[in-house]
Design a protein around this motif. Structure first.
Motif, mmCIF file in Angstrom:
data_model
loop_
_atom_site.group_PDB
_atom_site.id
_atom_site.type_symbol
_atom_site.label_atom_id
_atom_site.label_comp_id
_atom_site.label_asym_id
_atom_site.label_seq_id
_atom_site.Cartn_x
_atom_site.Cartn_y
_atom_site.Cartn_z
ATOM 1 N N ASN A 104 7.091 -2.653 -8.285
ATOM 2 C CA ASN A 104 6.232 -1.468 -8.328
ATOM 3 C C ASN A 104 6.862 -0.325 -7.536
ATOM 4 O OD1 ASN A 104 4.072 -2.544 -9.965
ATOM 5 N ND2 ASN A 104 3.685 -3.912 -8.238
ATOM 6 N N GLU A 114 2.737 7.822 -9.375
ATOM 7 C CA GLU A 114 1.393 7.289 -9.670
ATOM 8 C C GLU A 114 1.482 5.863 -10.197
ATOM 9 O OE1 GLU A 114 -0.759 11.572 -10.782
ATOM 10 O OE2 GLU A 114 0.009 10.283 -12.381
ATOM 11 N N ASN A 115 2.457 5.601 -11.066
ATOM 12 C CA ASN A 115 2.640 4.248 -11.600
ATOM 13 C C ASN A 115 2.942 3.250 -10.495
ATOM 14 O OD1 ASN A 115 2.310 5.162 -14.221
ATOM 15 N ND2 ASN A 115 4.501 5.411 -14.577
ATOM 16 N N LEU A 152 2.133 3.459 -7.335
ATOM 17 C CA LEU A 152 0.929 3.254 -6.519
ATOM 18 C C LEU A 152 -0.107 2.413 -7.262
ATOM 19 C CD1 LEU A 152 0.607 6.855 -5.025
ATOM 20 C CD2 LEU A 152 1.038 4.758 -3.717
ATOM 21 N N ALA A 153 -0.183 2.577 -8.585
ATOM 22 C CA ALA A 153 -1.161 1.831 -9.381
ATOM 23 C C ALA A 153 -0.630 0.457 -9.801
ATOM 24 C CB ALA A 153 -1.553 2.641 -10.617
ATOM 25 N N LYS A 154 0.554 0.091 -9.352
ATOM 26 C CA LYS A 154 1.159 -1.225 -9.620
ATOM 27 C C LYS A 154 1.314 -1.493 -11.116
ATOM 28 C CE LYS A 154 0.492 -2.304 -5.127
ATOM 29 N NZ LYS A 154 1.345 -1.233 -4.639
ATOM 30 N N ARG A 155 1.833 -0.500 -11.812
ATOM 31 C CA ARG A 155 2.033 -0.661 -13.249
ATOM 32 C C ARG A 155 3.415 -1.206 -13.584
ATOM 33 N NH1 ARG A 155 -0.461 4.845 -13.719
ATOM 34 N NH2 ARG A 155 -2.681 4.441 -13.969
ATOM 35 N N GLN A 187 0.827 -1.211 0.000
ATOM 36 C CA GLN A 187 0.000 0.000 0.000
ATOM 37 C C GLN A 187 0.866 1.269 0.000
ATOM 38 O OE1 GLN A 187 0.614 -1.920 2.546
ATOM 39 N NE2 GLN A 187 0.987 -0.648 4.364
ATOM 40 N N GLU A 205 -2.306 2.339 -19.553
ATOM 41 C CA GLU A 205 -3.126 2.704 -18.390
ATOM 42 C C GLU A 205 -3.487 1.506 -17.504
ATOM 43 O OE1 GLU A 205 -3.611 5.818 -17.355
ATOM 44 O OE2 GLU A 205 -2.279 6.267 -19.044
ATOM 45 N N GLU A 206 -3.387 0.280 -18.054
ATOM 46 C CA GLU A 206 -3.830 -0.906 -17.299
ATOM 47 C C GLU A 206 -2.788 -1.353 -16.269
ATOM 48 O OE1 GLU A 206 -6.912 -2.430 -17.443
ATOM 49 O OE2 GLU A 206 -7.181 -0.520 -18.490
ATOM 50 N N PRO A 207 -3.216 -1.712 -15.034
ATOM 51 C CA PRO A 207 -2.274 -2.289 -14.083
ATOM 52 C C PRO A 207 -1.754 -3.620 -14.619
ATOM 53 C CG PRO A 207 -4.384 -1.806 -13.026
ATOM 54 C CD PRO A 207 -4.572 -1.585 -14.496
#
Ligand code: TPP
Ligand code: SF4
Ligand code: SF4
Ligand code: SF4
Lengths: 78, 259
Positions: free
Chosen positions: B123, B205-206, B208-211, B94, B255-257
């Protein structure tokens, strides 16, 4: 036409006299103290031509030591 | 209008970031590290991440980064920040986990950790300060040192025959499936600072969004190591460093995780 007034407050104690704000200012407001130094021996920056400041924050944005506060007022004709 | 009338709280448009510690940094006057610290402190505040961020500090001039940006930090052994960040982000997914590393740390002693963390698609966000030299230890050649560049260990200039070629490690990282975002920026002008800020925001942002792994290379100056004034160092960087390390995105995220 709207008139823009700016002003900067420089923390001369923290300033390391790197000159980057002086170079970044588009209106030649800033200079380094030619003789005077701060406690750590740096020729700190000061507003030599404060009336020219437009509050653009270019100086503050490039300052590596975050010494500069910027104020800006836009005066619109009544 | 008088200066006193202008200097009023309601007219303030720029001030020292709240998350930047009050103490003075040990960096040389004009060092790029300070500018990047300021950007990170601003972003963590603006993004509301003060209490859910773990930074991983390097060995190099930024070894004391944990003293300057007021969030939680771990200090890694030289080059091992991506390995430490892997653990920090897997154990507490998190949180925002980022590394802050110089070119000696990320691209020399830590090459294995860098490449494998990026290849695993951890990540995390990696902030990479490329000043083309080992600043902390007195200006020795780094893998990123330009050909012809004089350093303490290449007093006549780096040659390909003796020292190999400058390593564009971000380009390598961009080819790995684990990276989602790789970009090269700088902080020598107000516009460049704003772009770097936008890039680091995207990297956070990436993460946090697990990209996957994001890398923000900041082509930087080490005016002490380069033996130039801070202003002249910026000019030298534009003239020489940007040729080998051109600014811009090397890879942009979908844009997709990823997982
Ligand atoms: C295991 C180990 N090897 C070598 C060193 C010596 N050392 C300290 S910092 C550094 C390189 C720093 O260069 P860079 O990562 O580019 O950061 P900068 O100081 O330029 O910001 C080296 C080789 C060390 N501290 N630990
Ligand atoms: S705010 Fe803009 S105009 Fe004013 S001193 Fe700074 S750089 Fe110069
Ligand atoms: S950029 Fe900052 S540290 Fe450098 S001279 Fe200006 S106020 Fe001082
Ligand atoms: S030695 Fe170079 S990288 Fe280190 S603080 Fe000084 S200018 Fe910055």
């Amino acid at each position: 036409m709207a008139k823009v007034h700016g002003a900067v407050v420089i923390d001369g104690k923290r300033c390391k006299g790197c000159d980057l704000c002086v170079v970044a200012c588009p209106t030649d407001v800033l200079l380094l103290q030619p003789k005077e130094v701060n406690d750590r021996g740096y020729h700190y920056a000061y507003a030599a031509n404060p009336d020219k400041c437009i509050g653009c924050a270019a100086c503050a944005t490039v300052c590596p030591d975050a010494c500069i506060e910027v104020y800006r007022v836009v005066e619109r004709p009544a | 209008m008088t200066t006193e009338e202008i200097i009023q709280p309601q007219n303030k448009v720029y001030s020292r970031p709240r998350l930047l510690d009050e103490r003075d940094t040990h960096y040389c006057p004009g060092c790029s590290h300070g500018v990047v610290h300021k950007i990170i402190a601003e972003l963590l505040d603006e993004m509301g991440l003060e209490n859910k961020t773990v930074g991983v500090a390097p060995v190099g001039c930024a070894v004391f980064a944990y003293n300057y940006i007021d969030v939680d930090w771990v200090e890694a052994a030289h080059g091992r920040a991506p390995a430490v960040a892997t653990a920090a982000s897997r154990l507490n997914p998190q949180n925002l986990v980022f590394t802050y590393q110089g070119d000696g740390d990320l691209a020399a002693i830590g090459t294995a950790e860098t490449i494998h963390a990026a290849n695993r698609g951890e990540n995390i966000a990696m902030i990479f300060i490329n000043n083309g030299i080992y600043g902390m230890t007195g200006g020795q050649m780094a893998p990123t040192t330009l050909l012809g560049m004089k350093t303490a260990t290449t007093p006549y200039g780096r040659t390909a025959e003796l020292n190999g070629y400058p390593l564009p490690i971000s380009n390598i990282l961009a080819t790995l499936d684990g990276t989602c975002y790789v970009t090269r920026q700088a902080v020598h002008t107000p516009a460049a600072v704003r772009k770097t800020k936008a890039a680091i925001k995207k990297a956070f942002e990436n993460a946090l969004a697990k990209r996957g792994t994001s890398v923000v290379e900041v082509v930087s100056t080490c005016n002490s190591g380069w033996k130039l004034s801070p202003a002249k160092s910026n000019e030298w960087m534009v003239e020489h460093m940007f040729e080998k390390y051109p600014l811009g995105d090397l890879k942009t995220p979908s844009e997709e995780p990823k997982n």
